[in-house]
Scaffold this motif. Sequence first.
Motif, PDB file in Angstrom:
ATOM      1  N   ILE A  89      79.652  43.138 -24.574  1.00  0.00           N
ATOM      2  CA  ILE A  89      78.961  41.899 -24.192  1.00  0.00           C
ATOM      3  C   ILE A  89      77.449  42.119 -24.278  1.00  0.00           C
ATOM      4  CG2 ILE A  89      78.545  40.222 -22.357  1.00  0.00           C
ATOM      5  CD1 ILE A  89      81.337  40.788 -21.315  1.00  0.00           C
ATOM      6  N   PRO A  90      76.723  41.283 -25.033  1.00  0.00           N
ATOM      7  CA  PRO A  90      75.265  41.414 -25.118  1.00  0.00           C
ATOM      8  C   PRO A  90      74.571  40.882 -23.860  1.00  0.00           C
ATOM      9  CG  PRO A  90      76.174  40.262 -27.036  1.00  0.00           C
ATOM     10  CD  PRO A  90      77.228  40.276 -25.984  1.00  0.00           C
ATOM     11  N   TYR A  91      73.460  41.552 -23.509  1.00  0.00           N
ATOM     12  CA  TYR A  91      72.600  41.127 -22.403  1.00  0.00           C
ATOM     13  C   TYR A  91      71.159  41.115 -22.901  1.00  0.00           C
ATOM     14  CZ  TYR A  91      76.552  42.247 -19.305  1.00  0.00           C
ATOM     15  OH  TYR A  91      77.791  42.303 -18.696  1.00  0.00           O
ATOM     16  N   PHE A  92      70.381  40.154 -22.422  1.00  0.00           N
ATOM     17  CA  PHE A  92      68.967  40.065 -22.777  1.00  0.00           C
ATOM     18  C   PHE A  92      68.117  40.067 -21.516  1.00  0.00           C
ATOM     19  CE2 PHE A  92      70.912  38.115 -26.527  1.00  0.00           C
ATOM     20  CZ  PHE A  92      70.180  38.673 -27.564  1.00  0.00           C
ATOM     21  N   TRP A  93      67.133  40.986 -21.466  1.00  0.00           N
ATOM     22  CA  TRP A  93      66.091  40.911 -20.453  1.00  0.00           C
ATOM     23  C   TRP A  93      64.910  40.153 -21.057  1.00  0.00           C
ATOM     24  CZ3 TRP A  93      65.675  41.425 -15.465  1.00  0.00           C
ATOM     25  CH2 TRP A  93      66.500  42.306 -14.747  1.00  0.00           C
ATOM     26  N   ASP A  94      64.418  39.153 -20.347  1.00  0.00           N
ATOM     27  CA  ASP A  94      63.239  38.400 -20.774  1.00  0.00           C
ATOM     28  C   ASP A  94      62.143  38.629 -19.735  1.00  0.00           C
ATOM     29  OD1 ASP A  94      61.289  36.620 -21.494  1.00  0.00           O
ATOM     30  OD2 ASP A  94      62.542  34.824 -21.398  1.00  0.00           O
ATOM     31  N   MET A  95      61.123  39.389 -20.128  1.00  0.00           N
ATOM     32  CA  MET A  95      60.038  39.731 -19.202  1.00  0.00           C
ATOM     33  C   MET A  95      58.743  39.018 -19.587  1.00  0.00           C
ATOM     34  SD  MET A  95      61.723  41.817 -17.216  1.00  0.00           S
ATOM     35  CE  MET A  95      60.726  43.008 -16.327  1.00  0.00           C
ATOM     36  N   SER A  96      58.836  37.878 -20.248  1.00  0.00           N
ATOM     37  CA  SER A  96      57.649  37.217 -20.785  1.00  0.00           C
ATOM     38  C   SER A  96      57.069  36.159 -19.849  1.00  0.00           C
ATOM     39  CB  SER A  96      57.978  36.576 -22.142  1.00  0.00           C
ATOM     40  OG  SER A  96      59.072  35.684 -22.030  1.00  0.00           O
ATOM     41  N   ASN A 107      56.812  37.304 -26.808  1.00  0.00           N
ATOM     42  CA  ASN A 107      57.988  37.214 -25.961  1.00  0.00           C
ATOM     43  C   ASN A 107      58.589  38.597 -25.785  1.00  0.00           C
ATOM     44  OD1 ASN A 107      57.854  34.387 -25.699  1.00  0.00           O
ATOM     45  ND2 ASN A 107      58.846  34.132 -27.679  1.00  0.00           N
ATOM     46  N   LYS A 108      58.585  39.086 -24.555  1.00  0.00           N
ATOM     47  CA  LYS A 108      59.051  40.440 -24.277  1.00  0.00           C
ATOM     48  C   LYS A 108      60.548  40.423 -23.966  1.00  0.00           C
ATOM     49  CE  LYS A 108      54.537  41.946 -22.591  1.00  0.00           C
ATOM     50  NZ  LYS A 108      53.776  42.510 -21.440  1.00  0.00           N
ATOM     51  N   HIS A 109      61.342  40.383 -25.018  1.00  0.00           N
ATOM     52  CA  HIS A 109      62.790  40.424 -24.863  1.00  0.00           C
ATOM     53  C   HIS A 109      63.310  41.816 -25.226  1.00  0.00           C
ATOM     54  CE1 HIS A 109      62.398  35.968 -25.247  1.00  0.00           C
ATOM     55  NE2 HIS A 109      63.434  35.987 -24.423  1.00  0.00           N
ATOM     56  N   GLU A 110      64.253  42.301 -24.445  1.00  0.00           N
ATOM     57  CA  GLU A 110      64.948  43.544 -24.758  1.00  0.00           C
ATOM     58  C   GLU A 110      66.444  43.270 -24.623  1.00  0.00           C
ATOM     59  OE1 GLU A 110      63.545  47.006 -24.852  1.00  0.00           O
ATOM     60  OE2 GLU A 110      61.436  46.426 -24.752  1.00  0.00           O
ATOM     61  N   CYS A 111      67.231  43.934 -25.449  1.00  0.00           N
ATOM     62  CA  CYS A 111      68.660  43.655 -25.490  1.00  0.00           C
ATOM     63  C   CYS A 111      69.463  44.943 -25.340  1.00  0.00           C
ATOM     64  CB  CYS A 111      69.009  42.975 -26.815  1.00  0.00           C
ATOM     65  SG  CYS A 111      70.736  42.466 -26.970  1.00  0.00           S
ATOM     66  N   PHE A 112      70.611  44.831 -24.677  1.00  0.00           N
ATOM     67  CA  PHE A 112      71.568  45.935 -24.653  1.00  0.00           C
ATOM     68  C   PHE A 112      72.971  45.349 -24.662  1.00  0.00           C
ATOM     69  CE2 PHE A 112      70.786  44.986 -20.162  1.00  0.00           C
ATOM     70  CZ  PHE A 112      72.049  45.082 -19.570  1.00  0.00           C
ATOM     71  N   VAL A 113      73.932  46.174 -25.049  1.00  0.00           N
ATOM     72  CA  VAL A 113      75.335  45.762 -25.088  1.00  0.00           C
ATOM     73  C   VAL A 113      76.127  46.653 -24.136  1.00  0.00           C
ATOM     74  CG1 VAL A 113      77.426  45.593 -26.496  1.00  0.00           C
ATOM     75  CG2 VAL A 113      75.214  44.889 -27.453  1.00  0.00           C
ATOM     76  N   ARG A 114      76.889  46.034 -23.269  1.00  0.00           N
ATOM     77  CA  ARG A 114      77.772  46.786 -22.368  1.00  0.00           C
ATOM     78  C   ARG A 114      79.180  46.227 -22.487  1.00  0.00           C
ATOM     79  NH1 ARG A 114      79.823  45.965 -17.118  1.00  0.00           N
ATOM     80  NH2 ARG A 114      80.321  47.888 -15.986  1.00  0.00           N
ATOM     81  N   HIS A 115      80.110  47.099 -22.789  1.00  0.00           N
ATOM     82  CA  HIS A 115      81.521  46.708 -22.919  1.00  0.00           C
ATOM     83  C   HIS A 115      81.671  45.504 -23.849  1.00  0.00           C
ATOM     84  CE1 HIS A 115      82.268  48.719 -18.718  1.00  0.00           C
ATOM     85  NE2 HIS A 115      81.861  49.567 -19.659  1.00  0.00           N
TER      86      HIS A 115
END
Length: 227
Positions: free
Chosen positions: A161-168, A151-159
């Motif tokens: 709030i967490p965000y997840f990209w799922d490229m799987s 599962n190709k998940h990447e995470c970042f936090v902005r202000h």
Amino acid sequence: MGLSNWPDICLGSLTPLLPEDFPIDEDHEFKPDNFYFLKGCVHFKNTAQILDMTNKVKKSRWRDFSQSFLRDVDNAAKKADEEQEKPKYEIKSCGEMMRTIKTMVDGQKGEKICELSMTFVSFDSSMVRFPDKEHSRHPLEICPVEAGSENKHECFVRHSIPYFWDMSSQFGTLYKCLNQKRVKIASICAFGFGKDAVLAIEGDQLDDVCALSTCIILLNGRDAMDH
């Protein structure tokens, strides 16, 4: 309401955020209202362009990248090329050992918007840095989730709030964490012969530069070494 008590910290810690900690909000209906054509943005070595398709395609045809919708994008992109229309953004790159530095600039004015520092190392993080606070009050660190997993998940936090990209799967998906759940706010689809892509996003959920820059990193980062 976001996780306002979370600090704006890097995610490369002993206890990284995991997508399963935030169940998908099945009640949220994804209704994108901003659309971008990423021209030559996949595994590129020199310059790529981002065209704003929002007012050039029929939103009523949007049905998870239906053929009619993608046909509208294709026609709009060809017309923009024929008319030598300037892109909304340009991405320029220069190579370095184990890292690639790319710069996003305003397609009209040429002004620098942000710098993308991408890594090829599977356990390392990539960064987006901004010269001012217009798009983000702090740099964005994009970290792999569950390194080695299919599962190709990447995470970042902005202000905070967490965000997840799922490229799987077939379409890449960007989730925003709200009220302890993951809400789908953007989707990316490969287009043409593998060098282009189309991004659909709910524009009020995330700044477009933050969405585009993190997406570009995933399209060109860890798996791009052999291209």
